[in-house]
Design an enzyme around this catalytic site. Sequence first.
Site, short mmCIF file in Angstrom:
data_model
loop_
_atom_site.label_atom_id
_atom_site.label_comp_id
_atom_site.label_asym_id
_atom_site.label_seq_id
_atom_site.Cartn_x
_atom_site.Cartn_y
_atom_site.Cartn_z
N CYS A 1 0.84 -1.19 0.00
CA CYS A 1 0.00 0.00 0.00
C CYS A 1 0.88 1.24 0.00
O CYS A 1 2.09 1.16 0.21
CB CYS A 1 -0.84 0.08 1.27
SG CYS A 1 -2.04 -1.24 1.43
N GLY B 1 -0.24 0.23 -5.13
CA GLY B 1 -1.52 -0.43 -4.95
C GLY B 1 -2.55 0.15 -5.90
O GLY B 1 -2.69 1.36 -5.99
N ASN C 1 0.01 1.32 6.00
CA ASN C 1 0.83 0.58 5.05
C ASN C 1 1.59 -0.49 5.83
O ASN C 1 2.32 -0.15 6.76
CB ASN C 1 1.81 1.56 4.37
CG ASN C 1 2.80 0.88 3.46
OD1 ASN C 1 3.87 1.40 3.21
ND2 ASN C 1 2.47 -0.28 2.94
N GLY C 2 1.40 -1.75 5.46
CA GLY C 2 2.12 -2.82 6.16
C GLY C 2 1.17 -3.92 6.57
O GLY C 2 0.05 -4.02 6.06
N TYR D 1 12.68 -3.74 -5.80
CA TYR D 1 11.51 -3.87 -6.66
C TYR D 1 10.38 -2.88 -6.43
O TYR D 1 9.87 -2.29 -7.38
CB TYR D 1 10.98 -5.31 -6.54
CG TYR D 1 9.64 -5.49 -7.16
CD1 TYR D 1 9.46 -5.30 -8.53
CD2 TYR D 1 8.53 -5.80 -6.39
CE1 TYR D 1 8.21 -5.43 -9.10
CE2 TYR D 1 7.28 -5.93 -6.96
CZ TYR D 1 7.13 -5.75 -8.31
OH TYR D 1 5.90 -5.86 -8.87
#
Length: 470
Positions: free
Chosen positions: A12, A38, A112-113, A252
Site C-alpha cells: 500500500c 496499490g 501501510n504494512g 523492486y
Amino acid sequence: MLAELRGLNEECGIFAVWGHEDAARITYYGLHSLQHRGQEGTGIITSDGKQLSGHKGEGLVSEMFNEQVLSKLIGNAAIGHVRYATAGGGGYENVQPLLFHSQTGSMALAHNGNLVNANLIKSILEQQGSIFQTSSDTEVLAHLIRRNSGWLLKDRVKSALKQIEGAFAYVILTEKELMIALDPKGLRPLSLGKLGDAYVAASETCAFDAIGAEFIRDILPGELLIINDDGLHLEFFTESRDEAICTMEYIYFSRPDSNLQGINVHTARKNLGKRLAMEAGIEADVVTAVPDSGVSTAIGYAEASGIPYELGLIKNRYVGRTFIQPSQTLREQGVKMKLSAVRGVVEGKRVIMVDDSIVRGTTSKRIVAMLKAAGAVEVHVVISSPPIKYPCFYGIDTSTKEELIAHGHSPEEIRQLIGADSLTFLSTEGMLEAIGRPNTWKNCGQCLACFTGEYPTELYPDSLQYYYQK
Ligand code: SF4
C-alpha cells in the site's frame, strides 16, 4: 518485473498533509505518484477543523476522484491511501482510510504494512465485546485506541502502538490533529516533507517531487509525530527500536526516483546490476530488462560488463484493471497482453535477461520462452536478489512457502524449470554492498527474511496460519 503476473505484489501507499488550503488536491497528486504501490482501492479523508469528510472506492486514483468529488473534500488537512489487498482481502469496506465516529469525535486511519498479531488482538477484543466493521487488520489499531478512554489521544495512540507488532506506517487524522507513526523496525518506508508552511508525509519521496514539496527527513523506527495548530511534536512510542527496512523496497517496490533513507532507488538498482555482472561473468550479445524494475539494474549490468543494453522486452502500458484478460487457451496460443519480445533486437543473439526476483517461476518461464520464440539463441537469466525461499508476513504478498519455487528447488533445478541457458542469483553480501546502506545495524538495517527465514519480529501462530491457508 510484472508483479501482477508472478505473485509479488506491493502492499500500500499512504500520504498525509497538514496546513494546506488545498489539502484534498495535494493528497490526490501525492497518491497518484504512489499508485504503483496499490491499484485496487483508494481514498482521501479531509479535516476542516470541525469534521472529517471523505471519499473512497475500488479503483485507481484517477478513476475515483474528479473535480466534483475533490471540491467537496474541504479542509486544511488530509490523509490518503492506495491499496493492494493483503491481510483481510479486498472489498469496499476494506478500502482505506477507515473512518470511525464516536461521541468524543472522529478519527480516520490509513495503514501501510501488515500486523503479525492482528488476529490475536482481534479475537481478544471480540471476546471483550468489540465489533469489527472490516476484515482489515488496520481496524485493530482503531479499537485499541478507542478502548483507552479518558487519556489524551496522544497517550491512547502511544499505548495502542505498543500493543501491535509487525510492519506499520500509520497516518491518523482527527478534527484537530494529524499523527504519523512508524513501526519499531522501520519495515516500511515513510518520509516527512514541507510544502510552504504545510507538513506532508508519504510512503515514498517521489510523492514530494510530484507536489513540489521539500524532503525534510525519513521518519525513524518507533517514532510518533503529532502535528496540530501548535506545530510539530516528536516522540518515540517505544524504546525497543532498531532498523530492518524491507530490502525489496530497494530491489523492486519503490519508484526509481524515490530516495529511501538517503539512497536513490535507481542508483541502488544500477549498483545491483554492476555487482550482478561481476558475479555472473556471462558472455553474451545484449542485455535486456524485464520492465519496469529490471531497467535500472540492466543499465548497471550493461555498464559494468560492456555488453550493450537493448530494449528486448516491451511492456504494454495500457492494460488496465478492467481489461478483458485472454483465456488460458488463448494465452497458450500466444495471445500476449502485458509483455512482448522485440524480434529485431533478440533474434540470433545471446541474451542476458535481467530481473529483480523469481517468486513462482511461471512468469520467468514464460518470458524465457517468449525471447526464444523471438529468435534468441541463448537466454541467460540474472536476478538482482538472492532466491526468495520464505513468505513475507509484513504486507508483501509473496505466496505461501510451498508456492515459492526457490523453497523446494536448487538454482540448477530452477534453471531447468524456467528453460534458461543459465541462471544467476545475486549473493546476499553482493546485494547488501550494492545497495550501500551503512553497517550500523544488523544486515545493514535491512529485512532479509524472505531470503534467509530470519524474521525481524516475533511471529504469531495465527499470522502463520493465515498465510499457510491462503
Ligand atoms: S520478508 Fe522480504 S518482502 Fe517482506 S519485508 Fe522482509 S525483505 Fe521485504
